[in-house]
Design a protein around this motif. Structure first.
Motif, PDB file in Angstrom:
ATOM      1  N   MET A 100     -25.420   6.237 -17.869  1.00  8.34           N
ATOM      2  CA  MET A 100     -25.394   5.319 -19.042  1.00  8.34           C
ATOM      3  C   MET A 100     -24.745   3.955 -18.284  1.00  8.34           C
ATOM      4  N   ARG A 101     -25.230   2.979 -18.628  1.00  5.63           N
ATOM      5  CA  ARG A 101     -24.620   1.634 -18.084  1.00  5.63           C
ATOM      6  C   ARG A 101     -24.153   1.006 -19.325  1.00  5.63           C
ATOM      7  N   ILE A 102     -22.785   0.729 -19.139  1.00  4.62           N
ATOM      8  CA  ILE A 102     -21.945   0.061 -20.437  1.00  4.62           C
ATOM      9  C   ILE A 102     -21.280  -1.187 -19.977  1.00  4.62           C
ATOM     10  N   PHE A 103     -21.578  -2.236 -20.578  1.00  2.00           N
ATOM     11  CA  PHE A 103     -21.082  -3.474 -20.430  1.00  2.00           C
ATOM     12  C   PHE A 103     -19.801  -3.851 -21.389  1.00  2.00           C
ATOM     13  N   LEU A 104     -18.548  -3.688 -20.751  1.00  2.00           N
ATOM     14  CA  LEU A 104     -17.445  -3.874 -21.520  1.00  2.00           C
ATOM     15  C   LEU A 104     -16.849  -5.184 -21.498  1.00  2.00           C
ATOM     16  N   THR A 105     -16.616  -5.740 -22.627  1.00  2.00           N
ATOM     17  CA  THR A 105     -15.908  -7.200 -22.614  1.00  2.00           C
ATOM     18  C   THR A 105     -14.359  -6.994 -22.812  1.00  2.00           C
ATOM     19  N   GLY A 106     -13.481  -7.722 -22.654  1.00  4.80           N
ATOM     20  CA  GLY A 106     -12.099  -7.435 -22.503  1.00  4.80           C
ATOM     21  C   GLY A 106     -11.693  -6.156 -22.011  1.00  4.80           C
ATOM     22  N   GLY A 107     -12.219  -6.031 -20.714  1.00 13.03           N
ATOM     23  CA  GLY A 107     -11.673  -4.951 -19.948  1.00 13.03           C
ATOM     24  C   GLY A 107     -10.329  -4.887 -19.218  1.00 13.03           C
ATOM     25  N   SER A 108      -9.558  -6.252 -19.296  1.00 14.41           N
ATOM     26  CA  SER A 108      -8.060  -6.272 -18.974  1.00 14.41           C
ATOM     27  C   SER A 108      -7.307  -6.345 -20.095  1.00 14.41           C
ATOM     28  N   GLY A 109      -7.633  -6.247 -21.156  1.00 16.34           N
ATOM     29  CA  GLY A 109      -6.664  -5.988 -22.546  1.00 16.34           C
ATOM     30  C   GLY A 109      -6.350  -4.666 -22.517  1.00 16.34           C
ATOM     31  N   MET A 110      -5.752  -4.323 -23.409  1.00 10.98           N
ATOM     32  CA  MET A 110      -5.015  -3.059 -23.934  1.00 10.98           C
ATOM     33  C   MET A 110      -6.082  -2.144 -24.072  1.00 10.98           C
ATOM     34  N   VAL A 111      -7.007  -2.368 -25.279  1.00 13.10           N
ATOM     35  CA  VAL A 111      -8.312  -1.710 -25.423  1.00 13.10           C
ATOM     36  C   VAL A 111      -9.098  -1.289 -24.351  1.00 13.10           C
ATOM     37  N   ARG A 170      -8.481  -1.469 -21.109  1.00 16.94           N
ATOM     38  CA  ARG A 170      -8.168  -0.970 -19.995  1.00 16.94           C
ATOM     39  C   ARG A 170      -7.913   0.587 -20.410  1.00 16.94           C
ATOM     40  N   ASN A 171      -7.655   1.117 -21.543  1.00 13.28           N
ATOM     41  CA  ASN A 171      -7.419   2.406 -21.905  1.00 13.28           C
ATOM     42  C   ASN A 171      -9.026   3.064 -22.159  1.00 13.28           C
ATOM     43  N   LEU A 172      -9.892   2.136 -22.254  1.00 15.38           N
ATOM     44  CA  LEU A 172     -11.580   2.637 -22.239  1.00 15.38           C
ATOM     45  C   LEU A 172     -11.850   2.904 -20.752  1.00 15.38           C
ATOM     46  N   GLN A 173     -11.395   2.135 -19.986  1.00 15.47           N
ATOM     47  CA  GLN A 173     -11.659   2.409 -18.587  1.00 15.47           C
ATOM     48  C   GLN A 173     -11.137   3.468 -17.993  1.00 15.47           C
ATOM     49  N   ALA A 174     -10.098   3.814 -18.414  1.00 15.92           N
ATOM     50  CA  ALA A 174      -9.111   5.000 -17.837  1.00 15.92           C
ATOM     51  C   ALA A 174      -9.496   6.198 -18.774  1.00 15.92           C
ATOM     52  N   HIS A 175     -10.577   6.272 -19.468  1.00  9.05           N
ATOM     53  CA  HIS A 175     -10.733   7.266 -20.223  1.00  9.05           C
ATOM     54  C   HIS A 175     -11.676   8.035 -19.604  1.00  9.05           C
ATOM     55  N   SER A 176     -11.761   9.721 -19.690  1.00  7.05           N
ATOM     56  CA  SER A 176     -12.634  10.691 -18.949  1.00  7.05           C
ATOM     57  C   SER A 176     -14.212  10.226 -19.055  1.00  7.05           C
ATOM     58  N   PHE A 177     -14.430   9.905 -20.372  1.00  7.17           N
ATOM     59  CA  PHE A 177     -15.971   9.534 -20.479  1.00  7.17           C
ATOM     60  C   PHE A 177     -16.301   8.398 -19.471  1.00  7.17           C
ATOM     61  N   ALA A 178     -15.449   7.603 -19.138  1.00  7.84           N
ATOM     62  CA  ALA A 178     -15.902   6.340 -18.421  1.00  7.84           C
ATOM     63  C   ALA A 178     -16.121   6.790 -16.980  1.00  7.84           C
ATOM     64  N   GLN A 179     -15.763   7.790 -16.463  1.00  9.76           N
ATOM     65  CA  GLN A 179     -15.978   8.400 -15.013  1.00  9.76           C
ATOM     66  C   GLN A 179     -17.372   8.900 -14.978  1.00  9.76           C
ATOM     67  N   ASP A 180     -18.115   9.340 -16.100  1.00 10.26           N
ATOM     68  CA  ASP A 180     -19.336   9.544 -15.963  1.00 10.26           C
ATOM     69  C   ASP A 180     -20.697   8.511 -16.162  1.00 10.26           C
ATOM     70  N   CYS A 181     -20.089   7.601 -16.381  1.00 10.67           N
ATOM     71  CA  CYS A 181     -21.187   6.143 -16.480  1.00 10.67           C
ATOM     72  C   CYS A 181     -20.767   5.148 -15.623  1.00 10.67           C
ATOM     73  N   GLU A 182     -21.641   4.007 -15.733  1.00  8.86           N
ATOM     74  CA  GLU A 182     -21.343   2.788 -14.819  1.00  8.86           C
ATOM     75  C   GLU A 182     -20.931   1.915 -15.847  1.00  8.86           C
ATOM     76  N   LEU A 183     -19.613   1.828 -15.647  1.00 13.93           N
ATOM     77  CA  LEU A 183     -19.014   0.617 -16.581  1.00 13.93           C
ATOM     78  C   LEU A 183     -18.993  -0.672 -15.956  1.00 13.93           C
ATOM     79  N   LEU A 184     -19.401  -1.738 -16.439  1.00 13.21           N
ATOM     80  CA  LEU A 184     -19.117  -3.112 -16.140  1.00 13.21           C
ATOM     81  C   LEU A 184     -18.062  -3.971 -17.003  1.00 13.21           C
TER      82      LEU A 184
END
Length: 309
Positions: free
Chosen positions: A1-12, A14-28
């Motif tokens: 899955m390819r996910i475009f995340l806005t606000g990647g440097s904010g608290m929410v 950064r926690n989304l990027q550190a989540h285990s689910f994020a390791q199984d997808c392509e996070l932009l």
């Protein structure tokens, strides 16, 4: 899955990027220097080029009462532009799924608690964060309009309660209550201060959730969207319980080890007297917050000591 995340440097973000689910997808998650979300043409070009399966809009100019009161223009304009550009560009680019993160500030100041999703736009907003609330309402309505116009897409909005946790801001001029109070009480303990000030009488009630619980919820929702589930277009995400400002100060003092007294400044604004949301819609999907207040404060305090003091 390819996910475009806005606000990647904010608290929410950064926690989304550190989540285990994020390791199984392509996070932009481009930074604001890489992609200016207030630039409509740049956002549209980026989404068309990257072709994400899901857009998660978590970006925003955020802050507590002091920050909102100091810059209402910025909170209204910047948050409105970001929300409109990201969500509309996703729709124009053929993205099927969008998860927009809003705020419980959208609810009327005098609405009965617990706050239910259908109460949005039924009364006057809290003046101390009205600009931010209006921007979030605009983005939420856009998602609803898009979903209602097209049965092939799901653009939904999650309304979290107040958040705190890892990667939070601890500067009192720009932070939310819990991180600001952690710093204030820590400094009072280190300096040997006999008293710590509290804005207002401390009896206003707030619902604060540890941010990792919100990350769990976002990825649960994405998983259900990917599975073809039809989800409500507006869902509160919270604990289902709240505490007074005085209780938060007492809990933080317990974790930090501060033994002084609290003094109330009745001349300061306190915002809404209560803001507790009804999370029954998202609970019905199988999600519940799992971090207790003391555990969340302890984790946040340890992060502050290691990374932010």
């Amino acid at each position: 899955m390819r996910i475009f995340l806005t606000g990647g440097s904010g608290m929410v973000g950064r926690n989304l990027q550190a989540h285990s689910f994020a390791q199984d997808c392509e996070l932009l998650a481009p930074s604001s220097r890489e992609l200016d979300l207030t630039d409509q043409s740049a956002v549209l070009a980026y989404i068309k080029a990257q072709k994400p399966d899901v857009v998660v809009h978590a970006a925003g100019q955020v802050g507590g009462i002091q920050a909102n009161m100091a810059d209402p223009v910025g909170f209204l304009v910047n948050n409105s532009l970001m929300g409109l550009h990201v969500i509309n560009a996703a729709y124009q680019s053929g993205v099927k799924h969008c998860v927009n993160l809003a705020s419980s500030c959208m609810y009327p100041r005098n609405a009965p608690n617990p706050l239910k999703e259908e109460q949005v736009l039924t009364g006057e907003l809290e003046p101390t964060n009205e600009g931010y609330a209006l921007a979030k309402i605009t983005a939420t309505r856009l998602c609803q309009y898009i979903s209602r116009m097209n049965d092939d897409v799901q653009y939904l909005t999650l309304i979290p309660c107040n958040l705190y946790g890892r990667y939070d801001k601890f500067d009192p001029a720009h932070s939310h209550m819990i991180p600001a109070v952690i710093r204030k009480i820590y400094e009072a303990r280190v300096q040997g201060a006999d008293t710590v000030g509290i804005w207002g009488d401390g009896e206003a009630r707030r619902e604060f959730m540890y941010v990792e619980d919100l990350a769990d919820c976002v990825f649960d929702v994405i998983d259900q969207l990917a599975a073809g589930e039809a989800l409500p277009d507006l869902m509160n995400v919270g604990l289902g319980t709240d505490y007074s400002i005085n209780q938060y100060y007492q809990a933080i003092a317990e974790v930090v080890g501060y033994e002084g007294r609290f003094e109330h400044d009745l001349s300061k604004p306190v915002g809404m007297r209560q803001k507790l949301i009804d999370s029954s819609r998202v609970n019905a999907l199988g999600w519940r917050a799992k971090t207790s207040l003391i555990d969340g404060i302890e984790k946040t305090y340890q992060y502050f000591l290691k990374e932010a003091k």
